[in-house]
Scaffold this active site. Structure first.
Site, PDB file in Angstrom:
ATOM      1  N   ASN A 126     -61.747 -29.493 -68.614  1.00 47.70           N
ATOM      2  CA  ASN A 126     -61.678 -28.210 -69.320  1.00 47.70           C
ATOM      3  C   ASN A 126     -62.856 -27.304 -68.952  1.00 47.70           C
ATOM      4  O   ASN A 126     -63.967 -27.768 -68.730  1.00 47.70           O
ATOM      5  CB  ASN A 126     -61.652 -28.445 -70.831  1.00 47.70           C
ATOM      6  CG  ASN A 126     -60.420 -29.227 -71.238  1.00 47.70           C
ATOM      7  OD1 ASN A 126     -59.458 -29.302 -70.474  1.00 47.70           O
ATOM      8  ND2 ASN A 126     -60.453 -29.820 -72.408  1.00 47.70           N
ATOM      9  N   ASP A 128     -63.586 -24.716 -71.014  1.00 42.89           N
ATOM     10  CA  ASP A 128     -63.840 -23.951 -72.242  1.00 42.89           C
ATOM     11  C   ASP A 128     -65.184 -24.256 -72.893  1.00 42.89           C
ATOM     12  O   ASP A 128     -65.520 -23.677 -73.934  1.00 42.89           O
ATOM     13  CB  ASP A 128     -62.690 -24.175 -73.234  1.00 42.89           C
ATOM     14  CG  ASP A 128     -62.428 -25.662 -73.509  1.00 42.89           C
ATOM     15  OD1 ASP A 128     -63.397 -26.442 -73.527  1.00 42.89           O
ATOM     16  OD2 ASP A 128     -61.258 -26.033 -73.700  1.00 42.89           O
ATOM     17  N   HIS A 142     -64.475 -29.172 -63.563  1.00 42.88           N
ATOM     18  CA  HIS A 142     -63.942 -27.941 -62.969  1.00 42.88           C
ATOM     19  C   HIS A 142     -64.796 -26.721 -63.306  1.00 42.88           C
ATOM     20  O   HIS A 142     -64.284 -25.598 -63.331  1.00 42.88           O
ATOM     21  CB  HIS A 142     -62.492 -27.723 -63.418  1.00 42.88           C
ATOM     22  CG  HIS A 142     -61.564 -28.814 -62.984  1.00 42.88           C
ATOM     23  ND1 HIS A 142     -60.307 -28.987 -63.484  1.00 42.88           N
ATOM     24  CD2 HIS A 142     -61.730 -29.802 -62.059  1.00 42.88           C
ATOM     25  CE1 HIS A 142     -59.732 -30.028 -62.911  1.00 42.88           C
ATOM     26  NE2 HIS A 142     -60.588 -30.550 -62.041  1.00 42.88           N
ATOM     27  N   CYS A 153     -74.562 -15.600 -53.005  1.00 40.54           N
ATOM     28  CA  CYS A 153     -75.813 -16.378 -53.083  1.00 40.54           C
ATOM     29  C   CYS A 153     -75.739 -17.498 -54.117  1.00 40.54           C
ATOM     30  O   CYS A 153     -76.710 -18.234 -54.321  1.00 40.54           O
ATOM     31  CB  CYS A 153     -76.989 -15.454 -53.397  1.00 40.54           C
ATOM     32  SG  CYS A 153     -76.992 -14.807 -55.073  1.00 40.54           S
ATOM     33  N   CYS A 175     -73.595  -8.751 -57.904  1.00 46.17           N
ATOM     34  CA  CYS A 175     -74.581  -9.771 -58.307  1.00 46.17           C
ATOM     35  C   CYS A 175     -75.967  -9.126 -58.440  1.00 46.17           C
ATOM     36  O   CYS A 175     -76.464  -8.507 -57.486  1.00 46.17           O
ATOM     37  CB  CYS A 175     -74.610 -10.874 -57.248  1.00 46.17           C
ATOM     38  SG  CYS A 175     -76.072 -11.929 -57.317  1.00 46.17           S
ATOM     39  N   CYS A 178     -78.478 -10.177 -55.620  1.00 43.79           N
ATOM     40  CA  CYS A 178     -78.146  -9.566 -54.326  1.00 43.79           C
ATOM     41  C   CYS A 178     -78.531  -8.076 -54.346  1.00 43.79           C
ATOM     42  O   CYS A 178     -79.081  -7.557 -53.367  1.00 43.79           O
ATOM     43  CB  CYS A 178     -76.659  -9.702 -54.027  1.00 43.79           C
ATOM     44  SG  CYS A 178     -76.155 -11.352 -53.517  1.00 43.79           S
ATOM     45  N   THR A 235     -54.439 -34.999 -70.725  1.00 43.19           N
ATOM     46  CA  THR A 235     -54.311 -34.641 -69.309  1.00 43.19           C
ATOM     47  C   THR A 235     -53.066 -35.293 -68.711  1.00 43.19           C
ATOM     48  O   THR A 235     -52.708 -36.415 -69.085  1.00 43.19           O
ATOM     49  CB  THR A 235     -55.557 -35.043 -68.494  1.00 43.19           C
ATOM     50  OG1 THR A 235     -55.258 -34.889 -67.107  1.00 43.19           O
ATOM     51  CG2 THR A 235     -55.988 -36.469 -68.748  1.00 43.19           C
ATOM     52  N   SER A 236     -52.424 -34.556 -67.799  1.00 47.86           N
ATOM     53  CA  SER A 236     -51.242 -35.131 -67.158  1.00 47.86           C
ATOM     54  C   SER A 236     -51.608 -35.797 -65.829  1.00 47.86           C
ATOM     55  O   SER A 236     -50.735 -36.160 -65.047  1.00 47.86           O
ATOM     56  CB  SER A 236     -50.186 -34.044 -66.942  1.00 47.86           C
ATOM     57  OG  SER A 236     -50.795 -32.883 -66.427  1.00 47.86           O
ATOM     58  N   ASN A 265     -51.664 -38.595 -74.916  1.00 44.51           N
ATOM     59  CA  ASN A 265     -51.109 -37.336 -74.405  1.00 44.51           C
ATOM     60  C   ASN A 265     -49.734 -37.094 -75.019  1.00 44.51           C
ATOM     61  O   ASN A 265     -49.117 -38.000 -75.558  1.00 44.51           O
ATOM     62  CB  ASN A 265     -51.005 -37.408 -72.871  1.00 44.51           C
ATOM     63  CG  ASN A 265     -50.890 -36.037 -72.242  1.00 44.51           C
ATOM     64  OD1 ASN A 265     -51.460 -35.066 -72.739  1.00 44.51           O
ATOM     65  ND2 ASN A 265     -50.145 -35.932 -71.171  1.00 44.51           N
TER      66      ASN A 265
END
Ligand code: ZN
Length: 387
Positions: A126, A128, A142, A153, A175, A178, A235-236, A265
């Protein structure tokens, strides 16, 4: 798969199994938890693969672009100006949902395991960052929507309301680092360099995790600590690297008698997981947590159940040893072994000749397997009485 707990079934039907599973959790010393979108659904954050509401909103703003599900999380989006705009609008809507969300009962359950010193680590898919609202030792596989990062950068910044507003308009903010380098170069009369733009610090499909090596090292170190429990929730199981880790962890957990691997699940896992999970809980993770919390509050019941489960495993272990001894004493007769069909007994005989570590692994697997067949009725009936 050993035991199925379908939450939709009458409580008296699943109660003995819920008690047994709760006892494994209550007595665990080193638990691993792996989570996915399913555990955040009740907080108002949809599973992206089925998030029609979000997609419809993006579609309204970008009617000429057709993108669904996984496509909105794919790095190839960055090849096209129009799809980039679509991506930013989607991310703004997602951030808006996440900023209103609170941790769920399932997150609080993981926090309780942390407070009791039972949690080795939580690995989440997740983005979140609801674990951060609490104090759960988490690896975000993730990335996170809490931050934005420069595409050039890699500098990270907080994902603020101001950035969300720009994202919603389909703009990619420049950014700050930058920009400041560029300003300084201009002041010095040097050649101008490219300025990066900011995007959420999440890992897209077809993109490597920037901290992939560190995560890999942590996984190795966690497995060396010999976890005794793993709960995979919401989760699948579609990501190959995570699938590999879960299978490795399950092998190590099953080396220990009494080690337990759990899947929670709304839908069942694919057939490839049949020998990985000992318990499959079908339903909402919050509902299961509520049932488990009730059981775990009864310390006496948990201790009695854990002792009974331990005895069951030990009895089965002793039975296995006896059978092995008998088999070893039998003279090897070529003709007989040729005629005999493959059986569990012959498997055990061959396993006894293996190296010590392999033998332990094979034996505990056999124990778990047989436990399903021979001890299930006795154990679940006793659990029913204890409740
Ligand atoms: Zn930059």
């Amino acid at each position: 798969m050993k035991y199925k707990i379908a939450i939709s079934e009458p409580s008296e039907a699943i109660d003995p199994l819920v008690t047994n599973l709760s006892a494994y959790i209550a007595k665990s010393k080193r638990a691993l938890i792996v989570t996915g979108a399913g555990i955040s659904c009740s907080s108002g954050i949809p599973d992206f693969r089925s998030a029609d509401g979000l997609y419809n909103l993006v579609k309204k703003k970008h009617p000429d672009i057709v993108l669904r599900g996984q496509e909105l999380f794919d790095a190839t989006l960055f090849r096209n100006e129009k799809t980039i705009q679509c991506f930013y609008t989607f991310m703004a809507e997602l951030r808006s949902l996440i900023s209103k969300a609170n941790p769920t009962i399932t997150h609080e359950f993981i926090q309780t395991l942390t407070n009791k010193g039972q949690l080795l680590r939580c690995y989440t898919q997740n983005i979140d960052f609801l674990e951060e609202d609490l104090d759960i030792p988490t690896i975000q596989l993730h990335g996170t929507m809490k931050e934005v990062k420069c595409t050039l950068c890699s500098s990270n910044y907080e994902f603020t309301d101001a950035y969300e507003k720009m994202f919603r308009a389909g703009e990619a903010p420049p950014c700050p680092r930058c920009v400041s380098i560029d300003v300084e170069r201009t002041r010095l009369g040097k050649r101008q360099l490219a300025v990066g733009t900011l995007r959420p610090a999440i890992v897209l499909y077809n993109e490597n995790h920037p901290n992939g090596d560190t995560i890999g090292q942590l996984q190795v170190s966690d497995l060396k600590k010999r976890p005794d429990l793993m709960i995979v929730m919401g989760t699948s199981l579609k990501i190959p690297a995570l699938k590999k880790f879960i299978k490795q962890a399950a092998r190590i957990i099953h080396e220990k008698p009494g080690g337990c691997v759990v899947f929670v699940n709304r839908t069942s896992p694919a057939k490839e997981w049949d020998n990985v999970f000992d318990y499959e809980v079908l339903g909402d993770s919050d509902e299961w947590v509520k049932m488990t919390n009730k059981k775990m509050a009864n310390e006496k019941l948990m201790t009695q159940t854990a002792n009974r489960l331990r005895r069951c495993v030990k009895e089965q272990d002793d039975d296995d040893d006896e059978e092995e001894e008998k088999e070893n004493k039998k003279p090897a007769r070529k003709t007989k072994s040729k005629k005999a069909p493959p059986s569990s007994v012959s498997t055990k005989t061959s396993s006894s000749k293996r190296a010590p570590l392999k033998r332990t692994l094979s034996k505990s697997q056999t124990t778990l397997q047989d436990f399903r067949v021979t001890k299930r009725r006795a154990c679940t009936q006793k659990a029913g009485k204890a409740v």
